[in-house]
Design an enzyme around this catalytic site. Structure first.
Site, PDB file in Angstrom:
ATOM      1  N   ASP A  36      -1.376  14.493  15.561  1.00  0.00           N
ATOM      2  CA  ASP A  36      -0.432  15.372  16.249  1.00  0.00           C
ATOM      3  C   ASP A  36      -1.020  16.765  16.360  1.00  0.00           C
ATOM      4  O   ASP A  36      -1.763  17.216  15.474  1.00  0.00           O
ATOM      5  CB  ASP A  36       0.885  15.439  15.472  1.00  0.00           C
ATOM      6  CG  ASP A  36       1.585  14.094  15.430  1.00  0.00           C
ATOM      7  OD1 ASP A  36       1.554  13.390  16.461  1.00  0.00           O
ATOM      8  OD2 ASP A  36       2.140  13.748  14.371  1.00  0.00           O
ATOM      9  N   SER A  91       0.864  -1.170   0.000  1.00  0.00           N
ATOM     10  CA  SER A  91       0.000   0.000   0.000  1.00  0.00           C
ATOM     11  C   SER A  91       0.904   1.225   0.000  1.00  0.00           C
ATOM     12  O   SER A  91       2.076   1.145   0.398  1.00  0.00           O
ATOM     13  CB  SER A  91      -0.942  -0.001   1.210  1.00  0.00           C
ATOM     14  OG  SER A  91      -0.223  -0.139   2.416  1.00  0.00           O
TER      15      SER A  91
END
Length: 313
Positions: free
Chosen positions: A114, A20
């Site tokens: 984040d 992927s």
């Protein structure tokens, strides 16, 4: 050192290996052209899915949505949209997920996320999901998404301990995650030891190593220091003095990542996730070393329908 790939290529091996690719949404027209050129170059390798990252800012989110929709509409690839808990209420995240489901997107990468760079640490939205485990559980209520979550072979920087990190990883899987994609690493033994601990904890979903081809060593070294990924001394030595020699740097990068993948393949790893940085050349070369190329373990026909490298209106 790993054996040459020609000695490991068999029809059975090729049929099992899957890959992927991860991309990030473009900020400019030039970056968009490069992104779609890279997608076109990698599409014939028949990836399981292509993921698109998701930032904290509103404009970044919109670019992610636009990129995912174009992959879905203009190619035969399977898009996997990133979703995070950052700066959004549950209702807002749920609305995005519902829109993806209604559009036909069935794969998601669920992350805590984040904080914006100006902030020192993650703070959950007052009405939002507190962490990735809660996010996974919430997404599963909206639809039976195929959900990937993050794993950290070198321990998440905020984890209290390695065992606490694995305990939390199990919470994400128990909430409904279908696979774990790791943070990148450069020492294969680090992944293998972590895999043993994860399996011992009763986590049985696929563990997919995240592979970062090193296109710019200085940038990777700075980012690794921030995210807790160890850069071994031997890697410093390999790239030392190559800052102004991009051709040699590319050759070294392809060799290092190929050897890493071949070592992991020899230990039973059958799937890899490549952080492409929107550049196809290195990832394409590494996949070829693994025996993954058009006509060998992937369809010869291009997976894109009518995509051009012009900016999508």
């Amino acid at each position: 050192m790993s054996q040459l790939p020609t000695e490991t290529w068999t029809e059975d091996t090729e049929s099992r290996l899957r890959v992927s690719f991860e991309f990030f949404p473009p900020k400019t027209e030039a970056m968009e052209r490069r992104l779609w050129s890279s997608i076109l170059a990698l599409a014939p390798l028949n990836p399981r899915f292509v993921s698109v990252t998701y930032g904290a800012g509103g404009s970044t989110r919109e670019r992610t949505h636009a990129t995912v929709r174009r992959v879905l509409d203009d190619t035969d690839l399977t898009p996997a949209a990133h979703l995070t808990c950052v700066d959004a209420s549950r209702a807002q995240v749920d609305a995005v997920a519902q829109d993806y489901w209604d559009s036909g997107v069935r794969h998601l990468v669920a992350l805590r996320g984040d904080p914006p760079s100006a902030e020192s640490g993650f703070r959950a939205h007052p009405d939002g999901y507190a962490n990735a485990a809660e996010l996974v559980a919430g997404l599963k209520k909206i639809g039976d998404f195929d959900i990937s979550v993050a794993g950290y072979p070198e321990v998440h920087p905020e984890a209290r301990s390695p065992q606490a990190d694995i305990d939390y990883l199990k919470r994400k899987v128990d909430a409904g995650a279908n696979r774990i994609i790791t943070q990148y690493f450069f020492d294969s033994d680090t992944f293998l030891r972590w895999r043993d601990r994860v399996r011992a904890a009763g986590i049985d979903v696929p563990l997919v190593p995240g592979i970062l081809p090193v296109s710019n060593f200085a940038t990777v070294a700075r980012f690794s220091e921030a995210c807790g990924a160890h850069v071994p001394r031997w890697l410093h030595r390999l790239f030392d003095g190559l800052d102004d020699d991009p051709d040699t740097r590319q050759l070294v990068a392809a060799t290092v990542a190929s050897e890493q993948c071949l070592d992991l393949q020899a230990e039973g790893v059958e799937e890899f996730h490549f952080y492409t940085l929107n550049r196809a050349q290195l990832t394409k070369a590494i996949c070829r070393m693994l025996g993954i190329c058009p006509g060998r373990g992937a369809p010869a026909a291009d997976s894109a329908r009518d995509v051009t490298t012009e900016v999508h209106p």
